[in-house]
Structures are given as structure tokens and as C-alpha cells.
Design an enzyme around this catalytic site. Sequence first.
Site, PDB file in Angstrom:
ATOM      1  CG  HIS A 255      -6.897  -0.507  -7.123  1.00 55.57           C
ATOM      2  ND1 HIS A 255      -6.052   0.294  -7.846  1.00 55.57           N
ATOM      3  CD2 HIS A 255      -6.181  -0.916  -6.047  1.00 55.57           C
ATOM      4  CE1 HIS A 255      -4.876   0.368  -7.245  1.00 55.57           C
ATOM      5  NE2 HIS A 255      -4.928  -0.355  -6.138  1.00 55.57           N
ATOM      6  CD  GLU A 256      -7.572  -2.764  -2.991  1.00 50.04           C
ATOM      7  OE1 GLU A 256      -6.724  -3.680  -2.905  1.00 50.04           O
ATOM      8  OE2 GLU A 256      -7.280  -1.555  -2.858  1.00 50.04           O
ATOM      9  CG  HIS A 259      -3.698  -5.290  -5.370  1.00 50.53           C
ATOM     10  ND1 HIS A 259      -2.377  -5.164  -5.722  1.00 50.53           N
ATOM     11  CD2 HIS A 259      -4.133  -4.025  -5.096  1.00 50.53           C
ATOM     12  CE1 HIS A 259      -2.014  -3.888  -5.659  1.00 50.53           C
ATOM     13  NE2 HIS A 259      -3.073  -3.173  -5.296  1.00 50.53           N
ATOM     14  CD  GLU A 285      -1.132  -0.033  -7.066  1.00 52.06           C
ATOM     15  OE1 GLU A 285      -2.095   0.744  -7.227  1.00 52.06           O
ATOM     16  OE2 GLU A 285      -1.072  -0.867  -6.134  1.00 52.06           O
TER      17      GLU A 285
END
Length: 489
Positions: A255-256, A259, A285
Amino acid sequence: MTAYDNIVAHERTTWSLAQVMGRLGWDQETMMPRGAAEQRGEEMAAMEEVLHARRTDPQLGEWLETAEAPDAKGEAILRHVRRSYQRNTRVPAKLAAELARVTSVAQGTWAEARARDDVAHFLPTLTRVIDLKREEASALAQNGDLYDALLNDYEPGITGAEIGAIFGRMRTRLVALREKVLGSAKQPAPLIGEFNREGQLRLTRQLAETFGYDLSHGRVDLAVHPFSSGSGADVRITTRVNETDPFNCFYSTIHEVGHACYEQNIDADYRFSPLGEGVSMGVHESQSRIYENQLGRSRAFTGWLHGAMTHEFGDLGMDRDAFFGAVNRVQPGFIRTEADEVHYNLHIMMRFDLERALIAGDLQPADLEAAWNDRFFKDFGVAVDRPSHGMLQDVHWSVGLFGYFPTYSLGNVYAGCLMKALRKDLVGIDTALAEGKPTVATAWLREKLQQHGGLREPRDTIAHACGFEPSEGPLLDYLEAKFGELYGV
């Protein structure tokens, strides 16, 4: 130098100082001694004073009156600078500095309260943060909607009413899907076992690089709440380790990385300008969510991950099909960051409604815990057992991020659109994912979206990448197809 040239030079220094302030925030979450919280609060307030002075410099306003953009890039830069100038000149410097000071200290107070499951310890600080954010919203809104004024910081061009309408349309199909899934006789088994910290961190770094994260311009560290920080040539991420739940670590990391890759892949010519960062939190996101879910939790990629985990930890006690089910189990858990794809948006909808009520003054901080617990039981059918599983679980409100939460679900909506377009363009994507090569997909995202940074407005960014206007339909279709097949409903 022309007025436009002066603006570009001014923004270069402002952008650089903002990156330094971001690094202070990263340090606070990862390396800073606990006893330094008060001092760091003063340091953050001082940095905010400098940045606020630059962003509201009357000379900048004079340049904006006469500046002429040389090209489309210049027009986008001026659009961002004008928006920032108008916003910041409405907020008194004293208020901006006080917000920076209070939220910096509040972060530590929240962490203490969360560790102790002590709402009373946090309430005075939370009340102060909300009072300051309402004051800021009043200055920004100029008799308009307070919540919309805060939302504009994270997702320009959309209102709370529009988001509420989107969420209303989503809720019906999500609740129906949840009921079908939880009522199915076919329920995947969880992954059981002990997965040592060192092995998880080794595989974490491998996963980060597998998805295209450039570790020569980044770091992977540990924090209570995973996050990504920075832009350009210095973009850092954090994750966390639970030795009985390796998916927490691995999918927080992916997830990170979504980003971080967005920030790393923005055109280098945009650095030191407002275009050198992600255009909105919703678009940001969309990258973390498509990396984590549509790519990382796909049947194809989990097949590869099953092999990688077997190599690192030994026999997992399940085959690849069972492993795919374990990764995608639907359970009404307490924690937003650990929620499955079916429940996740329900977590966000709850927070969206609660924070709108807090900013509007319809809900008082002292009543937040009861309101949270009542709403959670209504939406999830489970009673909250302790505050760290309830209103104390997220860092966002302690640091003043009101208006941020709905961008998570907007990101899911955007990710659904992007995946629909990606699958149309990359027919063989599942073969690449099964081989552990998600960079085939992430290269598409870099070309279609990431490299453009803040060049376009948020929804225009998604529409340009997809070739159609964004809506919630593709996300809901994806969820119903995926979990309908997995659960036989």
C-alpha cells in the site's frame, strides 16, 4: 525576471522547506526520542511560521496579478499557487503556527492514549484540535460549508454532499455483498502460524522492489501507523510487524509503496514546484489501493506470494487456492487498516459521517466514543471491545486531518476505474502478475497517471488515464465479481 519566473523561484524554496518539515514529521514517527515531543512541537510551529509567511507573502500576490504562463505546465503551476495563496492568506499566521504546534504534540498524546486504551487522556487534546480546525475552517469557508473548506485541502473540486451521494450509492451494493459473503457456506480458512520478524522484513523489502520502489531514493522503516513521506528523490515508507499476521506487514508495505512510487515517478522536471507532488489524496490513494488490492491481492499475484512466503518461512499448510482465500477473507474486524475490500469502505463512511458532525458542531468530542461504538455495531454487527479498536485507532484526527478520510474511498473508486482501463490495455496482465512482475502494470500507471503529478485537476487526472469519467460502478463490479467467485455467491 518576469513575474512568472519570480513565482517559480519563490515556489522552489517553499517546496524545499516543506520537504524539510515533512522529514521532521517522518523522524517524529520513526526515530525521535519520546521525550522530545514538546520540543518538536515548537520546531514544527517555527517551520510552519516560515512556510506560512512565504505562502502569504504580499509580493507573491503582486506577482500573481501580472504573471503569464509560458505553457500548459506554467498554467498548472499558477493554478496551484493561486489556490494556495488564496487559502493561506485567509488563515492567520498565529493560527497556522498554533495548529502545527498543537497537532505535533497531540500525536504523542494520542499514541499514549491508544497504548493505554484511555479516551479521557486524549479528549482534552482532541477537543483543542477540533476547536482549532473549526476556527481554520471558518476562516477558509467565508460563510460557506466548514467541512467543504477542509475537504478542499485534500480533494479539490468535490464537496461533502457529492461524496455523501457517492457513498450512499455504494452502501446499498456493499451491504448486500457483505451479507451474501458472510452468509455463504464457503468460508476460506485463515493463515495460521508464526512468521518471524526478520523474515517478514526481508520479504517486505523484496515486495517493495518487486512493485517498483526505488530503495536508492527511499527507506523502509517501522512505525505504529504505516505511512509514506516525501517527494522526488527522497520518498520514505514505514510498515509494521505482527508475527502471527504477516499480511498486515506485507500489504501495508505494498500500500505505502503505491504512494511512494507515485511520488518517485513524477516527471523530474516538475520537482521544486506544486506539480512535483501527487495532485490529491484521492488520486494518491488510487495508487496505493490498486497496488495493494487489484494487483497485490489478485489470484495471480497471491500465487507468486505463496511461493515467496514458502521459500522464506517453509510450508504454509495450504495450497495456492486456499492461500488466495486467506489473503481475501471477509471478516467484520475492528481495524480499518486491516479491513478486507468488502468492509473497508464501510469503515470510511462511518468516519466521514462522524467527522462531518464534529466539524459542524452536531457531535461533541465527549460524545464521540459512544457515537463511534453505536455506529460500528450498527454497520458491522460487532460491539467495540476497547478504545484502541474504536475511536483511538487512527492517527488522523490527532494531527488535524479532517476531510482526509473520504479520500480513501474516493481512491478505491478511482482504482476501480484505473483497473478497468488497465485490463483493457494489458491483456496478459495476469500472466505477468503470476510471475511476480507487477511492474508491467505499474509501468502503465506511471505512463498514464503518475508522471503527470499535479498537471491536471484530480478527476481530470483519472479521466485522462482511463479514457472515461470516474464513477463508483467499476469498483463495485470488481468487488462483486471477485468475492462472488471466491465465496460462491
